[in-house]
Write an enzyme that holds these catalytic residues in place. Structure first.
Site, PDB file in Angstrom:
ATOM      1  N   ASP A 162      13.203  25.248  31.396  1.00 46.37           N
ATOM      2  CA  ASP A 162      13.756  23.918  31.597  1.00 46.37           C
ATOM      3  C   ASP A 162      12.986  22.879  30.788  1.00 46.37           C
ATOM      4  O   ASP A 162      13.572  21.968  30.195  1.00 46.37           O
ATOM      5  CB  ASP A 162      13.721  23.547  33.082  1.00 46.37           C
ATOM      6  CG  ASP A 162      14.628  24.439  33.910  1.00 46.37           C
ATOM      7  OD1 ASP A 162      15.651  24.914  33.380  1.00 46.37           O
ATOM      8  OD2 ASP A 162      14.307  24.673  35.094  1.00 46.37           O
ATOM      9  N   GLY A 183       7.291  33.244  21.140  1.00 47.05           N
ATOM     10  CA  GLY A 183       7.821  32.078  20.457  1.00 47.05           C
ATOM     11  C   GLY A 183       9.326  31.944  20.519  1.00 47.05           C
ATOM     12  O   GLY A 183       9.963  32.340  21.499  1.00 47.05           O
ATOM     13  N   ASN A 232      17.987  21.730  43.349  1.00 52.52           N
ATOM     14  CA  ASN A 232      17.611  22.683  44.392  1.00 52.52           C
ATOM     15  C   ASN A 232      16.257  22.328  44.966  1.00 52.52           C
ATOM     16  O   ASN A 232      15.425  21.725  44.282  1.00 52.52           O
ATOM     17  CB  ASN A 232      17.515  24.111  43.836  1.00 52.52           C
ATOM     18  CG  ASN A 232      18.845  24.668  43.387  1.00 52.52           C
ATOM     19  OD1 ASN A 232      19.879  24.387  43.975  1.00 52.52           O
ATOM     20  ND2 ASN A 232      18.818  25.461  42.326  1.00 52.52           N
ATOM     21  N   LYS A 268      17.799  23.652  37.872  1.00 48.11           N
ATOM     22  CA  LYS A 268      17.695  23.486  36.425  1.00 48.11           C
ATOM     23  C   LYS A 268      18.093  22.088  35.963  1.00 48.11           C
ATOM     24  O   LYS A 268      17.472  21.533  35.057  1.00 48.11           O
ATOM     25  CB  LYS A 268      18.530  24.553  35.712  1.00 48.11           C
ATOM     26  CG  LYS A 268      17.920  25.938  35.778  1.00 48.11           C
ATOM     27  CD  LYS A 268      18.641  26.922  34.910  1.00 48.11           C
ATOM     28  CE  LYS A 268      17.855  28.224  34.835  1.00 48.11           C
ATOM     29  NZ  LYS A 268      16.525  28.046  34.206  1.00 48.11           N
TER      30      LYS A 268
END
Length: 296
Positions: A238, A215, A14, A43
């Site tokens: 990602d 975390g 994208n 992604k």
């Protein structure tokens, strides 16, 4: 790094159109923003770039349009040493993500465009690259039937695959069962599983739930996040997934791979733009040592 891993990322490309403002407008409201920028994203592309910077041999399977955005998206990947010969050109516009950043947090609207032209038939033509991979990484900005086809083929040829279930949506049970690892964030996990605590026990050493500054949680416990000043969280997930894939493909245990991925994501959020702040292997190694961790 234990060995140079060979990764195949299957997913979206994208162009990210990013607007930064002091607040989000209410319905019907117009506000003045602070900054507008364009960044290559998606992604699939983000994870491919992050993995390449971390030292992996990366191929990306995806689709772009026959337009200027498509040209730029492929060019950027080539500059990042990602193999682009498996990216097709569709008779549709390239994918676009409209991103609003407020105080370091983002909200995103994705227009898939050419990404939804990546069909199961497209995957059949790419079986050789999948079969030769150490690990496959896939997300949900492409058609679900394509994800299902990849899951089934990875199981058939015994290539592990990481399912990053984003954007969040309900999934066929087979896709979950066939995944070697599943990496939702908290909201995605709540959509996939009625009881996330139960799911962590049902999928030991497979389900990894990312929780931002809190975390990572998996069946073995919680792995703390590294301290970081969040400038822009776009692409943090990602980066985490790419780093996790690189380390798992290199032979690391899940806990060690999660620590490494946490460090990579912490570095990434300190720079605007999804791909702009993605760290190199040396960056992550140095950062972990500065924080008293062994990167190996």
């Amino acid at each position: 790094m234990l060995k140079k891993p060979k990764l195949t990322v299957i997913g979206s490309l994208n162009m990210d159109l990013t607007a930064t403002a002091a607040k989000r407008p209410a319905a019907g409201e117009t506000i003045l923003g602070e900054r507008f920028e364009t960044f290559p994203g998606g992604k699939g592309a983000n994870q491919a770039v992050a993995a390449a910077r971390l030292g992996a041999d990366v191929s990306l399977i995806g689709m772009v349009g026959q337009d200027a955005f498509g040209d730029e998206l492929v060019h950027v990947l080539e500059q990042e040493n990602v193999r682009t010969n498996h990216i097709g050109r569709a008779a549709a516009s390239s994918g676009v993500a409209v991103i609003q950043v407020v105080e370091g947090d983002n909200s995103i609207t994705v227009i898939p465009g050419a990404n939804f032209q990546l069909t199961p038939a497209s995957i059949k033509e790419k079986k050789d690259v999948i079969e030769s991979s150490d690990i496959v990484l896939i997300q949900l900005e492409i058609p679900i039937e394509t994800v299902a086809a990849v899951a089934a083929y990875c199981q058939e040829v015994k290539v592990p695959y990481i399912l990053n279930p984003a954007p969040a949506q309900a999934l066929p049970e087979a896709i979950i069962q066939q995944a070697s690892y599943i990496t939702p964030n908290e909201s995605e996990a709540a959509i996939l599983f009625e009881d996330t605590n139960k799911a962590l026990q049902e999928f030991p050493d497979k389900l990894v739930i990312t929780k931002g500054e809190k975390g990572v949680v998996y069946s073995g416990g919680t792995i703390a996040a590294y301290p970081a000043e969040a400038i822009d969280t776009t692409g943090a997930g990602d980066t985490f997934n790419a780093a996790l894939a690189v380390r798992l493909a290199s032979g690391s245990q899940l806990a060690d791979a999660c620590r490494y991925a946490n460090a990579a994501a912490a570095l990434q959020i300190e720079t605007p733009g999804a791909q702009a702040g993605m760290p190199t292997e040396q960056d992550v190694t140095t950062f972990m040592r500065q924080n008293g961790e062994n990167p190996l």
